[in-house]
Design a protein around this motif. Sequence first.
Motif, short mmCIF file in Angstrom:
data_model
loop_
_atom_site.label_atom_id
_atom_site.label_comp_id
_atom_site.label_asym_id
_atom_site.label_seq_id
_atom_site.Cartn_x
_atom_site.Cartn_y
_atom_site.Cartn_z
N GLU A 146 0.73 -1.57 -0.16
CA GLU A 146 0.07 0.36 -0.31
C GLU A 146 0.72 1.19 0.09
OE1 GLU A 146 -3.01 0.59 -0.20
OE2 GLU A 146 -4.01 -1.70 -0.66
N PHE A 147 1.84 1.25 0.77
CA PHE A 147 3.17 2.55 1.18
C PHE A 147 3.90 2.39 -0.40
CE2 PHE A 147 1.65 1.28 5.28
CZ PHE A 147 0.76 2.53 5.18
N HIS A 148 4.25 1.27 -0.69
CA HIS A 148 5.21 1.46 -1.71
C HIS A 148 4.37 1.94 -3.51
CE1 HIS A 148 8.66 -0.39 -5.14
NE2 HIS A 148 6.96 -1.24 -5.76
N ARG A 149 2.33 1.58 -3.03
CA ARG A 149 2.62 2.01 -4.27
C ARG A 149 1.91 3.84 -3.98
NH1 ARG A 149 -1.87 -1.19 -3.89
NH2 ARG A 149 -1.46 -1.88 -4.80
N LEU A 150 1.99 4.40 -3.16
CA LEU A 150 2.26 5.36 -2.49
C LEU A 150 3.92 6.43 -3.37
CD1 LEU A 150 0.14 5.98 0.08
CD2 LEU A 150 -0.71 6.41 -1.86
N ASP A 151 4.48 5.46 -2.53
CA ASP A 151 5.95 5.93 -2.90
C ASP A 151 6.50 6.18 -4.57
OD1 ASP A 151 6.24 6.94 -0.74
OD2 ASP A 151 7.77 4.65 -0.05
N HIS A 152 5.49 5.32 -5.13
CA HIS A 152 6.15 5.18 -6.39
C HIS A 152 5.43 6.17 -7.40
CE1 HIS A 152 7.38 3.47 -10.27
NE2 HIS A 152 6.21 3.10 -10.75
N ILE A 191 -0.98 1.23 -11.72
CA ILE A 191 -1.13 0.54 -10.93
C ILE A 191 -2.43 -0.52 -10.57
CG2 ILE A 191 -1.57 1.81 -8.38
CD1 ILE A 191 -0.09 3.68 -9.74
N GLY A 192 -2.13 -1.66 -10.03
CA GLY A 192 -3.36 -2.28 -10.32
C GLY A 192 -3.85 -2.54 -8.54
N ASP A 193 -5.10 -2.75 -8.25
CA ASP A 193 -5.80 -3.11 -6.92
C ASP A 193 -4.74 -4.10 -6.31
OD1 ASP A 193 -7.42 -4.70 -5.41
OD2 ASP A 193 -8.89 -3.13 -5.26
#
Length: 322
Positions: free
Chosen positions: A203-209, A226-228
């Motif tokens: 969850e946090f990695h996606r935001l960082d990316h 970015i998938g679910d």
Amino acid sequence: MKNKGRTLLPLTERLDLASRSRAVSPEAAAKLVQRFSDIRAQWLFFGNADVEILSGLTGRFWEHPAVDMSTYRGFCHSFRLAVNYDNDFFPPPYIPKRSDNAYEPVWGVTTNNAMVMLGLMLLDHARGQLIPRDFYHCMRMTLRQYLDALVDLSFRKDGTQDPFRSNTWQFWREVFLKDYDGSKPLAEALTDILKRYLTAWQEFHRLDHILRCTDDLSCYLENERIGDPAEADLPDPGSENVAPGVLRSQFFLSERDYRPEALRALAEKSSSAELRELLEKYISEERLAYAMREINMAVTDLYLLWVEPYLQMEEYHYERHL
């Protein structure tokens, strides 16, 4: 087949015997844990890369008088010192304090990443591909056998029981057996904990990316998908196909402020409506709070299973089982 009076089993049977748990009794389980605690800490690392990564997290404590790198149990004190460094000192059993911020690691980022690193290194040994094999043999016992051994090892040198330690570990034994299958090998329990962490970390990695791509948003939108979270292709830390040393710092938590208001403030600074829309899609108070709670639970479980028990471990009196 016989060789000089000895019966030699076929290779398949020998491999099967080697893979079985050696914890055939409470005494044997306690001996395995004791042997585990006596392993030289240097043998835990898989090459210089592991040393460099963990040194960057807890290396400042390796020269501390409380830390003894000659044994695993002595090495565990570096993690306790990391906990104290990230937080105000609090007494055993070093349980995380409650935080008013539901979006931050309860022990701090340094301790969080150090515990994840320890878990990944232990998992490499749990596959049985590395030496010494004492790590592997300990990980073959079931989670219930391991927890029982930790309760049994809560004794003073003179063989008398330490009521506080014994009662504490009896309590945590019940907690762990509610969350995890006690009949599984300890290695599988470790895998389950790391999977729990990785799923939440995503969850946090996606935001960082997304935020790292702000300088070239158009390229990001064209080339990245970015998938679910449920559809994400996460690595399986327990897979036999994962080579030792592969899963490491790429799964660390960053120092970013993950409070939704802080993330939205970053989005508002961008002139790109696409970026704001993309971030808003993934900034969910409920989902982020749940993910951080899962991360904190996983890291705490790693600490309570593979650090805390070894901080005060003394010589075990096996005659208790006689």
